[in-house]
Design a protein around this motif. Structure first.
Motif, PDB file in Angstrom:
ATOM      1  N   GLN A  29       0.958  -1.156  -0.096  1.00  0.00           N
ATOM      2  CA  GLN A  29       0.078  -0.084  -0.145  1.00  0.00           C
ATOM      3  C   GLN A  29       0.971   1.322  -0.050  1.00  0.00           C
ATOM      4  OE1 GLN A  29      -2.559   0.604   3.380  1.00  0.00           O
ATOM      5  NE2 GLN A  29      -4.387   0.723   2.068  1.00  0.00           N
ATOM      6  N   TRP A  42      -6.471  11.259  -4.431  1.00  0.00           N
ATOM      7  CA  TRP A  42      -6.475  10.271  -3.353  1.00  0.00           C
ATOM      8  C   TRP A  42      -7.277   9.089  -4.133  1.00  0.00           C
ATOM      9  CZ3 TRP A  42      -3.739   9.265   0.889  1.00  0.00           C
ATOM     10  CH2 TRP A  42      -4.237   8.075   1.612  1.00  0.00           C
ATOM     11  N   GLU A  43      -8.289   9.189  -4.695  1.00  0.00           N
ATOM     12  CA  GLU A  43      -9.039   8.236  -5.219  1.00  0.00           C
ATOM     13  C   GLU A  43      -8.290   7.495  -6.482  1.00  0.00           C
ATOM     14  OE1 GLU A  43     -12.137   6.484  -4.655  1.00  0.00           O
ATOM     15  OE2 GLU A  43     -11.859   7.532  -2.741  1.00  0.00           O
ATOM     16  N   LYS A  90      -5.744   5.024  -5.236  1.00  0.00           N
ATOM     17  CA  LYS A  90      -6.211   3.789  -4.828  1.00  0.00           C
ATOM     18  C   LYS A  90      -6.169   2.854  -6.005  1.00  0.00           C
ATOM     19  CE  LYS A  90      -9.737   5.356  -1.537  1.00  0.00           C
ATOM     20  NZ  LYS A  90     -11.183   5.381  -1.406  1.00  0.00           N
ATOM     21  N   GLY A  97      -4.027   0.140  -3.273  1.00  0.00           N
ATOM     22  CA  GLY A  97      -4.545   1.133  -2.340  1.00  0.00           C
ATOM     23  C   GLY A  97      -3.549   2.125  -1.939  1.00  0.00           C
TER      24      GLY A  97
END
Length: 105
Positions: A27, A79-80, A83, A94
């Motif tokens: 991540q 941010w989206e 992911k 993510g």
């Protein structure tokens, strides 16, 4: 080389010139939510560290950060997109605030 952990996440392992191995969390960690705050505080340079992303994702990441700095996009939109960044195995793991967590936005 990737190490798959108990959750099924692929964690990248890289060896440096001294044969020391570093395991990178699957991540990614991002400070995109803080970037405008840092800029307003006078920080004029940031480093985006990339280790296992493909060329298309690299371009998207850099443009996303620039768009936040210029006010074109909100940090939450970038941010989206973070992911969904895939590693060299084609898996999206993510994104996390990690140690860069703050209470802005």
């Amino acid at each position: 080389v990737h190490l798959r952990d108990e959750t099924g996440a692929d964690n990248l392992v890289l060896a440096d010139m001294g044969c020391r191995n570093t395991v990178f969390s699957a991540q990614a960690q991002s400070g995109v939510h803080s970037i405008k705050e840092w800029s307003d505080a006078g920080i004029g340079k940031i480093r985006i560290e990339l280790v296992d992303e493909g060329p298309e994702d690299v371009e998207s990441i850099v443009i996303g950060y620039l768009d936040v700095l210029s006010g074109v996009k909100r940090p939450s939109a970038v941010w989206e997109s973070l992911k969904h960044v895939r590693d060299s195995n084609g898996r999206a793991a993510g994104v996390s605030h990690g140690s860069l967590r703050n209470n802005v936005e």
